[in-house]
Design an enzyme around this catalytic site. Structure first.
Site, PDB file in Angstrom:
ATOM      1  CB  CYS A   1      -0.851   0.078   1.229  1.00 44.38           C
ATOM      2  SG  CYS A   1      -2.016  -1.323   1.561  1.00 44.38           S
TER       3      CYS A   1
ATOM      4  CE1 TYR B   1      10.513  -5.316  -7.498  1.00 46.89           C
ATOM      5  CE2 TYR B   1       9.753  -6.313  -5.780  1.00 46.89           C
ATOM      6  CZ  TYR B   1       9.567  -5.931  -6.853  1.00 46.89           C
ATOM      7  OH  TYR B   1       8.547  -6.496  -7.706  1.00 46.89           O
TER       8      TYR B   1
END
Ligand code: SF4
Length: 493
Positions: A34, A273
């Site tokens: 999120c 990442y």
């Protein structure tokens, strides 16, 4: 020989059909759950949230929502889809008010329901309450069960709802109730809470999930990443500290604390990442951090080769760093097709056999006849890595040496990253040599934990583990994770 002249059997090995190769593979990827964005004190709160959420789209592509208030009424809109699909001019115009919270969300599998799209909206005794969060509450099942046993009725399957119930049941005023509620939660989370007259931003006691505060004129902004501030022209002020709770209302900004800071443990995978390369975390730019990972990787695991390439998009920066450190030229050996989006059309067997490559392609003229160093950020199950190595080989690479800019990913995440079960993480049951064979690489090396800390920690590297959570690599979780046997993996939101 040109690609067009290649016989079909040369293009298809049965192992690199890459519907999903790259990092959109739902079966072999780590997913951020999120992103949140908040505004307090700006007449264009809804529009700012729209642009902010658009910049955070990589953190959640399944649903988006914005709730605004002018101090009296709540206005909100949530729907499944990308930010640009969920909102149009009319919807934004209807979101009146000078304060807002917004959310983009991935769902955990099988749980992609509009009722769980955030912000979640509640009525409680003192008015309206909207909640947006990024992360996971490890003890949410236990709290939820206790609340249900004492009469609470939950509207959603999202565990984020527990905080609303805890606040609503408290006899204290809103700020004190929020402190008490946050203090009961264990996990990694960044919360934005909006009432008719207050906005609260809070971070978990370990600072596991990122949350930053910015300024635009007289308005305060909050975001999961600083890249969203750049988009709206805001200045980054600072990160929300572990255990901190900032309260904004008509009296201005109050810096409060609901818990003592525990060991600082920002998610290492944000650096490796998840976060956008143009974001800053802990004072470091992510692109620069990833370049340093590539440089340290080169110092730790040099291999002689003709070209260095990175798996797009997240490993480009590290590949540039590896190339700079070794002197081996960096080349675009892999190209990601940005326009595939989600596809529900399965290719025919005939197309499969021609090796349809929708999401990632090797650049034949770059890699043909070359020894290639392929930089990637992580290996989850190993299937994506194998497909990409095979892509490079089929395009003519004579050797493929894989360098991973994280330590082996062996353990599931409890703090908001959707990871497979431990038994499906290839590094949890295979040695590096075995993984190397499994992905068809000529050699395979992972960045060491110390190398990772050195690359991202900078001046903070003196903190325990450089102020990073590295639990998915070393099983050293910064919080309790087991509550009466009710471990809660993945994502709460
Ligand atoms: S366990 Fe791994 S993915 Fe989860 S918060 Fe820690 S570093 Fe990030």
């Amino acid at each position: 020989m040109s690609d067009a002249m290649m016989p079909a059997q040369r293009l298809w090995t049965g192992d690199y059909y890459n519907e999903g190769a790259g990092h959109a593979d739902p079966f072999d990827t780590l997913r951020e759950e999120c992103g949140v964005f908040g505004v307090f004190g700006h007449a264009e709160a809804a529009s700012l949230s729209y642009y902010g959420l658009h910049a955070l789209q990589h953190r959640g592509e399944e649903s988006a929502g914005i709730c605004t208030t002018d101090g009296a009424d709540f206005n909100y809109h949530r729907s499944m889809g990308l930010v640009k699909e969920v909102f149009d001019r009319d919807k934004l115009t209807s979101l009146r008010g000078d304060r807002s919270i917004g959310h983009v969300r991935y769902s955990t599998s099988g749980d992609s329901k509009l009722t769980n799209a955030q912000p979640l909206i509640f009525k409680y005794r003192d008015g309206d309450l909207a909640v947006a969060t990024n992360g996971n509450i490890v003890n949410a099942p236990k709290i939820r069960r206790q609340l249900e046993q004492s009469g609470s009725i939950f509207q959603t399957t999202s565990d984020t709802e527990v905080i609303a119930h805890l606040i609503a049941r408290s006899p204290k005023d809103f700020v004190e109730a929020a402190k008490d509620a946050l203090g009961q939660l264990v996990g990694g989370f960044a919360f934005l809470l909006l009432t008719n007259d207050k906005l609260i931003a809070a971070s978990d006691p370990n600072g596991l999930r990122p949350l930053v505060m910015g300024r635009l004129g007289d308005a305060y902004l909050f975001s999961s990443e600083t890249c969203a501030f750049e988009v709206v022209g805001a200045e980054t002020l600072r990160e929300i500290q572990p255990g901190e709770m900032l309260v904004l209302d008509r009296d201005g900004l109050r810096e409060e604390r609901y818990a003592e800071p525990a060991r600082k443990a920002l998610c290492a995978m944000e650096y490796i990442y998840f976060a956008r390369p143009d974001s800053d975390m802990n004072g470091s730019n992510l692109h620069a951090s990833r370049k340093r990972m590539g440089q340290v990787m080169a110092q730790e695991s040099f291999v002689d080769a003709d070209v260095v390439t990175g798996v797009p998009d997240s490993s480009i920066s590290a590949a540039i760093g590896y190339a700079e450190q070794t002197g081996i030229p960096y080349e675009l050996g892999l190209i990601k097709n940005k326009y595939t989006g989600r596809t529900f059309i399965q290719p025919s067997q005939e197309l499969r056999e021609q090796g349809v490559k929708m999401k990632l392609s090797a650049v034949r003229r770059v890699v043909e006849g070359k020894r290639v160093v392929m930089i990637d950020d992580s290996i989850v199950r190993g299937t994506t890595s194998r497909r990409i190595v095979n892509l490079l080989r089929e395009a003519g690479a004579t050797e493929v040496h894989v360098r991973i800019t994280s330590p082996p990913f062996k353990n599931p995440c409890f703090y908001g990253i959707d990871t497979p079960d431990r038994g499906e993480l290839i590094a949890s049951y295979k040695t590096v040599e075995e993984i190397c064979r499994e992905i068809h690489a000529d050699s395979l090396e992972f960045l060491s934990p110390q190398g990772l800390i050195q690359a991202v920690g900078g001046e903070n590297a003196k903190d325990y583990k450089g102020g990073l959570c590295m639990a998915c690599f070393d099983n050293d979780y910064p919080t309790r994770t087991d509550f009466d046997g009710e471990e809660k993996f993945g994502c709460t939101c």
